[in-house]
Design an enzyme around this catalytic site. Sequence first.
Site, PDB file in Angstrom:
ATOM      1  CE  LYS A   1      -3.910   2.056   2.549  1.00  0.00           C
ATOM      2  NZ  LYS A   1      -4.800   1.949   3.733  1.00  0.00           N
TER       3      LYS A   1
ATOM      4  CB  SER B   1      -8.302   3.742   2.965  1.00  0.00           C
ATOM      5  OG  SER B   1      -7.409   3.050   3.812  1.00  0.00           O
TER       6      SER B   1
ATOM      7  CB  SER C   1      -8.618   0.806   5.629  1.00  0.00           C
ATOM      8  OG  SER C   1      -9.291   2.028   5.720  1.00  0.00           O
TER       9      SER C   1
END
Lengths: 95, 484
Positions: free
Chosen positions: B76, B151, B175
């Site tokens: 990420k 997210s 998330s």
Amino acid sequence: MALDADDVHAIAHLARLALDAGQVGVLAGELSQTLGLLEQINAADTAGVAPMAHPLDMTQRLRADEVTEQVDREAFLAQAPASEAGLFLVPRVLD
Amino acid sequence: MHDLTLAELAEALASRACSSEELTTHLLARIEQHDGELNSLITVDADNALAAARQADAERSAGRAGRLTGVPLIHKDIFLTAGVRTSCGSRMLKNFVPPFDATVVERCRQAGMVMLGKANMDEFAMGSSNETSYFGPVRNPWDLTRVPGGSSGGSAAAVAAGFAPVATGTDTGGSIRQPAALCGITGLKPTYGRVSRFGMIAFASSLDQAGVFARSAEDAALLLQAMAGFDPRDSTSAELAVPDYAAALTQPLAGLRIGVVDEFFGEGLDAGVAGALEAAIGVLQGLGAEVTRVHLPQLGLSVPTYYVIAPAEASSNLSRFDGVRYGYRCEAPKDLEDLYKRSRSEGFGAEVKRRIMIGTYVLSAGYYDAYYLKAQRCRRLITDDFRRAFEQVDVLVAPSAPEVAFRLGEKADDPLKMYLSDINTIAVNLAGLPGISVPAGQIQGLPVGLQLIGRHFEEARLLNVAHQFQRETDWHRQRPARFA
């Protein structure tokens, strides 16, 4: 809590955000609505309940006060939007 | 090759059925060919990936390979990667190239893993649909008109589309678990403190935790093993030994006490999701688990409590972005205040600014007690509910999300509607507990996630239950047809 334009300007200043005049009305509405959601916590009976600052109720671990690493000044300054002579440059603050 | 699990790939590499270079080349080609449709990656690091793959192959030839040597992954874009741009999905960090690695990145590299690139995400991890990214929304591989969740939407979409067997993510209010559910893969959020936060760009420091996306619980166990453990550079890192997660997978579930959280199965839950979850619970019962209903009476407080605490912490954490030391700076600032204000206003997107303002307000003089302190007291009420539930049962089950993937744009203009999409995951972060989402059904071709919640530091138990469930079901083996 309903926020008006003055409140929004005051909060934006505290947060060091600049707002377009046209945004203020919309933001006042959105933030007021959000605060309405947050205020649901007022319904909870929290008498005698200690605030919880950490999910494991741990205390902050402290390390020994020793030099562990040296900052690579050049590498860090290379990220700066503006630098000179090993320093970060900002607009003049003293006349 | 892209359809294999991490465990299967590790075996193929070990038996020399393929090399890391072949595998890496294949996955980079897939990304090149297909990511235009998904936008799951912000940065593809092909040259370094191929160099790392060749290095991994050399290590293997020299007899120095570990289980994960040569296995590709995606990080990420919230984890700092030395020398590779780390944007956090924001214009603020559009050109930021970190001078050091996050601990998570360092540990994966030390295990021999090969980073293919950096995954798209909601800006500063603030969002539930991956629509707040400065780099554009990510699309769901199962239906390109729908969101992947957020997210960590890029990480989830990339694993679901077969760009990498595993990816890292972070979970502050859901998330990892929510996008894993919406993309039909396995996603684990460990206990707060289990994985180091060093070098992970901070959103809400008392809630943030790094975790994993994978195609199976077994794969999640293997990656978590590499990432977890004490880190002296993170002052909230837990000083506890890390168990052997893979070894715990095979334990039978006979006698395991599972609590179905009543409050998660009421109003607001999609009927199809409820049906899939009932079937999944039946599977666990068939494996010998004892299922009872449990209550978390204060659960309704979790969304308002979270949306006080998380923005408050975010407003403090994001004050570091001032246009002086790194990140975006506005053109021609007329004085220092103008530099701060315009750099922040131009560098942050609308949702980030909304949250900074809410956080600033609830921490400001005169409102701190009414909002922040009150929310911290509510946080304890919610946590106490979980503690009592875990006196009766070993694992809790809940839906990972109240519905399947929603359409792009469906909630983007309504912040409150978006906040409520985290309703099934947020309480777990407030209590600091581990949670895992596993594929447990489909509704009209869209995946449904089953969430398992454990006691603090009982990730091994969650992985065990998820693995046993996956031995009985094949939802985790389903792949989106478009990316076969």
